[in-house]
Write a protein that holds these residues in place. Structure first.
Motif, short mmCIF file in Angstrom:
data_model
loop_
_atom_site.label_atom_id
_atom_site.label_comp_id
_atom_site.label_asym_id
_atom_site.label_seq_id
_atom_site.Cartn_x
_atom_site.Cartn_y
_atom_site.Cartn_z
N GLY A 356 0.82 -1.21 0.00
CA GLY A 356 0.00 0.00 0.00
C GLY A 356 0.86 1.26 0.00
O GLY A 356 0.59 2.22 -0.74
N ALA A 357 1.89 1.25 0.84
CA ALA A 357 2.81 2.40 0.88
C ALA A 357 3.54 2.54 -0.45
O ALA A 357 3.77 3.65 -0.94
CB ALA A 357 3.79 2.24 2.03
N ALA A 358 3.90 1.39 -1.04
CA ALA A 358 4.59 1.42 -2.33
C ALA A 358 3.70 2.03 -3.40
O ALA A 358 4.16 2.84 -4.22
CB ALA A 358 4.99 -0.01 -2.72
N ARG A 359 2.42 1.67 -3.39
CA ARG A 359 1.48 2.20 -4.40
C ARG A 359 1.38 3.73 -4.27
O ARG A 359 1.37 4.45 -5.29
CB ARG A 359 0.11 1.56 -4.23
CG ARG A 359 -0.92 2.04 -5.26
CD ARG A 359 -2.26 1.35 -5.10
NE ARG A 359 -2.17 -0.06 -5.48
CZ ARG A 359 -2.13 -1.08 -4.63
NH1 ARG A 359 -2.17 -0.85 -3.32
NH2 ARG A 359 -2.05 -2.32 -5.05
N ARG A 360 1.31 4.22 -3.03
CA ARG A 360 1.21 5.68 -2.83
C ARG A 360 2.44 6.38 -3.38
O ARG A 360 2.34 7.43 -4.04
CB ARG A 360 1.03 6.00 -1.34
CG ARG A 360 -0.33 5.64 -0.79
CD ARG A 360 -0.55 6.27 0.58
NE ARG A 360 0.41 5.79 1.57
CZ ARG A 360 0.23 4.70 2.30
NH1 ARG A 360 -0.86 3.97 2.14
NH2 ARG A 360 1.13 4.34 3.19
N LEU A 361 3.62 5.81 -3.13
CA LEU A 361 4.85 6.45 -3.58
C LEU A 361 4.97 6.43 -5.10
O LEU A 361 5.43 7.40 -5.71
CB LEU A 361 6.05 5.74 -2.93
CG LEU A 361 6.22 5.99 -1.42
CD1 LEU A 361 7.20 5.01 -0.82
CD2 LEU A 361 6.68 7.43 -1.19
N VAL A 362 4.57 5.32 -5.72
CA VAL A 362 4.59 5.25 -7.18
C VAL A 362 3.65 6.30 -7.76
O VAL A 362 3.99 7.04 -8.70
CB VAL A 362 4.21 3.84 -7.66
CG1 VAL A 362 4.02 3.83 -9.19
CG2 VAL A 362 5.28 2.82 -7.27
N THR A 363 2.44 6.38 -7.20
CA THR A 363 1.45 7.35 -7.67
C THR A 363 1.94 8.78 -7.53
O THR A 363 1.67 9.64 -8.36
CB THR A 363 0.13 7.17 -6.90
OG1 THR A 363 -0.34 5.83 -7.06
CG2 THR A 363 -0.94 8.13 -7.40
N GLN A 364 2.71 9.03 -6.46
CA GLN A 364 3.24 10.37 -6.22
C GLN A 364 4.47 10.69 -7.06
O GLN A 364 5.00 11.80 -7.01
CB GLN A 364 3.59 10.52 -4.73
CG GLN A 364 2.38 10.48 -3.80
CD GLN A 364 2.77 10.26 -2.34
OE1 GLN A 364 3.97 10.25 -2.01
NE2 GLN A 364 1.78 10.09 -1.48
#
Length: 403
Positions: A356-364
């Motif tokens: 989940g944290a990885a997804r947020r960072l990729v999106t950002q």
């Protein structure tokens, strides 16, 4: 033993505290201690459900260290028995209980990490199962008879759950009583805790009074905000600085805090001289950039040494300011049969705490592969074709992916 003047002790001990109940009694205890040459017994309960410590946990540990430096006796109580109950403080639902083996294992890990802050050779670590495990049912009944249901329901988390008709286990009512019994057993003069522990700490005073002991002073420390400057520091929110993290990672994280938190971190999380805090407050307002570097250097130096702190600054300037790739990057070989998802790769490599944290960072847009920004969180990577390559997450995290 000769102690410093009471006013000098109070100057250090009151630093950064949220509330002291009652403050005048602390002064009286310090005066008596200085007159008799007898150190105060200062208690801190260790929550064995959270063995991984960050700077937020270290706030109260630093206060215990201040008592140690002033010559007083530190007692770290590992709640191996109370951990099997589960503390409801700040909880909106029942906390799962741990086994005795889990609490013991976590407690040792807590102590090992806490010794990075405390003088480990001058800490008395005890397990509260030593006395709580020996209580008979009659003893528990007598202990429960010293308080009322109304007193327990006055606690905010209990009352909120009661109003919402949510279950409250009867065993949860026993937790503050058991923690209070710890204070009785060691005859605590002072108990430390976060502001969320106020009810439990005050219960210790109540129980000590009921058995004729001089009640402890309750000293509450504020909850430290995380790197986002909003939520409390938490590993689950990925806004934390772990006290066992590497020097470069710690340095870079500290530089990311909002300017408005620089002084608060100096006061609560650093060993900066108390007498110099007014000067630091001025510097934080007038030159936040340099103050933030000083803060990062100070805290990294506390946990890794001053040489490592200087090297961490050099690493930051090289990799963030000049955007160079570090000379030494940890290599990581993913576990995958066939192509691997980007999110799984980042988590496996320890670059993120969860998918989940990885997804947020990729999106950002905070993830790069060989210098190219990656924004597709569903990206699949064929390691046979692509490896080796360098992954960068944020400004400071690197890994060389190999096959």
């Amino acid at each position: 033993m000769k102690f410093a003047p009471v006013e000098e002790q109070l100057l250090h001990l009151k630093r950064g505290t949220a509330e002291i109940i009652p403050e005048e009694q602390l002064r009286m205890k310090l005066e008596r201690s200085r007159t008799t040459g007898t150190p105060l017994t200062v208690k801190l309960g260790c929550d064995p459900s959270r063995p991984d410590l960050h700077l937020g946990h270290a706030v109260v540990l630093r206060k215990l260290r201040q008592f140690q430096d002033l010559g007083h006796s530190a007692v770290l109580i590992v709640g191996d028995f109370t951990g099997m109950i589960g503390d409801a403080s700040g909880r909106s639902k029942m906390r799962p209980a741990l086994s005795l083996e889990e609490t013991r294992r976590n407690g040792q890990s807590y102590f090992d990490q806490a010794s990075r802050v405390l003088d480990g050779e001058r800490v008395r670590m005890v397990y509260n199962s030593t006395w709580l495990g020996q209580l008979t049912f009659e003893d528990v009944v007598r202990l429960a008879g010293r308080t009322t249901v109304a007193q327990l329901l006055a606690r905010e988390d209990f009352s909120a759950r009661y109003r919402r008709d949510e279950p409250i286990g009867l065993h949860e009512f026993l937790y503050p009583l058991a923690q209070a019994q710890d204070s009785v057993e060691i005859r605590a003069d002072v108990e430390l805790g976060g502001t969320d522990q106020k009810f439990n700490l005050l219960m210790g005073r109540t129980q000590q009074k009921s058995v004729g002991q001089d009640p402890q002073v309750c000293m509450m420390l504020p909850i430290l905000e995380g790197l986002d400057g909003v939520e409390k520091m938490s590993k689950s929110l990925d806004n934390y600085v772990g006290i066992t993290e590497g020097a470069s990672e710690m340095y870079g994280k500290l530089l990311s805090i909002p300017d408005g938190l620089i002084y608060r971190y100096f006061e609560l999380a650093s060993d900066a001289d108390t007498h110099h805090l007014p000067e630091l407050a001025l510097q934080c307002r007038s030159n936040p950039r340099d103050a933030k570097h000083l803060l990062a250097h100070t805290i990294v130096g506390m946990y890794h040494g001053l040489d490592a702190a200087s090297q961490a600054r050099a690493h930051f300037e090289r990799t963030v300011i000049r955007k160079e790739i570090p000379d030494a990057i940890d290599e990581f070989r993913p576990q995958a049969d066939g192509p691997i998802g980007l999110l799984s790769l980042l988590t496996q490599a320890g670059l993120t705490v969860s998918n989940g944290a990885a997804r947020r960072l990729v999106t950002q847009g905070a993830v790069r592969i060989d210098g190219q920004r990656v924004t597709d969180s569903r990206l699949m990577i064929d390691l046979d074709q692509e490896a080796p390559f360098v992954v960068k997450v944020g400004k400071r995290k690197f890994a060389r992916i190999i096959q």
